[in-house]
Design an enzyme around this catalytic site. Structure first.
Site, PDB file in Angstrom:
ATOM      1  CG  HIS A   1      -4.249  -0.810  -1.217  1.00 26.38           C
ATOM      2  ND1 HIS A   1      -4.778   0.447  -1.396  1.00 26.38           N
ATOM      3  CD2 HIS A   1      -3.851  -0.854   0.071  1.00 26.38           C
ATOM      4  CE1 HIS A   1      -4.689   1.138  -0.277  1.00 26.38           C
ATOM      5  NE2 HIS A   1      -4.122   0.361   0.641  1.00 26.38           N
TER       6      HIS A   1
ATOM      7  CE  LYS B   1      -7.294   0.313   2.438  1.00 28.44           C
ATOM      8  NZ  LYS B   1      -6.440  -0.676   3.065  1.00 28.44           N
TER       9      LYS B   1
ATOM     10  CB  SER C   1      -0.951  -0.006   1.198  1.00 30.87           C
ATOM     11  OG  SER C   1      -0.264  -0.316   2.384  1.00 30.87           O
TER      12      SER C   1
HETATM   13  C1  PLP Z   1      -6.297  -0.955   4.473  1.00 27.88           C
HETATM   14  C2  PLP Z   1      -5.707  -2.281   4.675  1.00 27.88           C
HETATM   15  C3  PLP Z   1      -6.207  -3.146   5.640  1.00 27.88           C
HETATM   16  C4  PLP Z   1      -7.293  -2.721   6.587  1.00 27.88           C
HETATM   17  O1  PLP Z   1      -8.534  -2.708   5.980  1.00 27.88           O
HETATM   18  P1  PLP Z   1      -9.763  -1.959   6.700  1.00 27.88           P
HETATM   19  O2  PLP Z   1     -10.936  -2.582   6.053  1.00 27.88           O
HETATM   20  O3  PLP Z   1      -9.610  -0.524   6.430  1.00 27.88           O
HETATM   21  O4  PLP Z   1      -9.672  -2.284   8.155  1.00 27.88           O
HETATM   22  C5  PLP Z   1      -5.651  -4.396   5.746  1.00 27.88           C
HETATM   23  N1  PLP Z   1      -4.633  -4.783   4.950  1.00 27.88           N
HETATM   24  C6  PLP Z   1      -4.118  -3.984   4.013  1.00 27.88           C
HETATM   25  C7  PLP Z   1      -3.009  -4.471   3.144  1.00 27.88           C
HETATM   26  C8  PLP Z   1      -4.639  -2.703   3.845  1.00 27.88           C
HETATM   27  O5  PLP Z   1      -4.127  -1.896   2.925  1.00 27.88           O
END
Ligand code: PLP
Length: 389
Positions: free
Chosen positions: A206, A237, A178
């Site tokens: 992502h 996301k 990310s």
């Molecule tokens: C954003 C993210 C998470 C967390 O996800 P949420 O639904 O916002 O709690 C977990 N793993 C990765 C790789 C992320 O980028």
């Protein structure tokens, strides 16, 4: 509380303390932050679903049908039909046997890693894996080993050296990293996992909704269906709502429903969120207009930045960093950009290594070329003012 006050003072004197800006509007290409209109280049709302009328409509209907809360944890009475429908929908979309939904992606990593490993196992984790993986690994009783970022020689060295000492070995990686936007070397990881009889676990937060056919994710992008044991995704996301999920076998799901602690000890997802998510997957199934627009915008923004002479790292996805280095300079740059009308996130230690500060630009399907042009102009002007360019 003096000890915390002192720590806050330390952050302030280091120049990395920040006041959280307050947003008064739905997430869009332009938002109103601290009562001022700014271009939003930092949400994870890749496809523009967070404020999409179809998701809102579905959510409203579920409010009428199911109310605002699910009433209990999943394993008591918090298992509504809409949760079952959502999981069927996700499994089908991801072309996997089963899916299990969590209240967030973060909780999913915390809940799954701990449940599927024991003190007789080894976890092998990429050094740049997301914080929720790191915390999930900490909760596990298994032994831990970390391999250098995407370094397949290092991964194989660990597997060769340690495989025989453990019952199960679980290799964990982000699908898309990310902070840099690079992809895991998934085909090679799967090959090594087969060679050394290890399990694979990919957190595709992502990648889901971004990569692969109609946004089916990194596993689909590499044509590896059926070859990754645990596929994690987030619903917060690209999908635009909230929640996380793991895809894999039916047995995996059945076991996790008995032993994964977020299902036993935390109330299940609100039904209106589940309904909005189902609508999002329906939209992805029937059209790739959103993913195409996202990628088109990402290419446009990246080529604009490159022409200006910025170092934008080695991203292979819409995630676009501008590498700065110094922490204080990074935070000053992001602050000045906000003053000038562009909101980006400044990312510094501990999110990335010391000296690897960067601002990160997150484009979405909602941005128009005109908005991106305006953002590019402001970024160039600000960087010149600050002698970054
Ligand atoms: C954003 C993210 C998470 C967390 O996800 P949420 O639904 O916002 O709690 C977990 N793993 C990765 C790789 C992320 O980028």
């Amino acid at each position: 509380m003096d000890f915390l006050e002192k720590k806050v003072e330390e952050l302030k004197s280091a120049g990395i303390y920040r006041e959280l800006p307050i947003n008064d509007t739905p997430i869009d290409a332009i938002i109103e932050l601290n009562h001022k209109k700014v271009i939003n280049l930092c949400s994870n709302n890749y496809l523009g679903f967070a404020n999409h009328p179809r998701l809102i409509e579905a959510s409203k209907k579920a409010l009428d049908d199911y109310g605002v809360g699910s009433g209990a944890v999943r394993t008591i009475v918090g298992n509504m039909r809409i949760h079952e429908e959502l999981e069927d929908k996700i499994a089908k979309f991801k072309k996997e046997e089963a899916a299990l939904v969590y209240q967030s992606g973060f909780l999913c990593n915390l809940g799954v890693i701990q449940a599927v490993t024991t003190d007789k196992d080894l976890i092998v984790s990429d050094e740049l894996n997301h914080a929720s993986i790191i915390d999930g690994v900490k909760l596990s009783k298994a032994d831990k080993a970390v391999f250098k970022h995407s370094d397949m020689f290092d991964l194989e060295r660990i597997l060769k050296e340690k495989r025989d000492q453990y019952e199960q070995v679980l290799i964990i990686t982000d699908g898309v990293f990310s902070m840099d936007g690079d992809l895991a070397k998934l085909p090679e990881i799967v090959r090594l996992a087969k060679k050394y009889n290890a399990l694979t676990y990919v957190d595709d937060a992502h990648g889901s909704g971004v990569l692969g056919e109609q946004g089916r994710g990194t596993v689909d992008h590499f044509h590896l269906h059926g070859q990754v044991d645990f596929i994690i995704g987030t619903l917060s996301k690209a999908i635009g709502v909230v929640g996380g999920y793991v895809c894999g076998s039916k047995a995996m799901k059945a076991y996790l429903l008995h032993r994964s602690r977020p299902h036993l000890f935390s109330t299940s997802m609100q039904p209106s969120a589940a309904a909005a998510i189902i609508e999002a997957f329906t939209m992805l199934e029937s059209s790739n207009e959103y993913t195409l627009k996202l990628w088109d915008n990402a290419r446009y923004l990246k080529s604009g930045l490159q022409k200006m002479g910025f170092d934008i790292g080695h991203s292979e996805t819409p995630i676009t960093p501008i590498m700065i280095g110094d922490e204080v300079k990074t935070m000053a740059f992001s602050k000045r950009l906000l003053d000038n009308g562009v909101y980006v996130s400044g990312i510094i230690f501990p999110t990335v290594q010391k000296g690897k500060g960067r601002i990160r630009l997150m484009v979405s399907a909602l941005h128009t070329k005109a908005i991106l042009d305006e953002a590019l102009n402001i970024i160039e002007k600000t960087a010149k003012e600050m002698q970054i360019l």
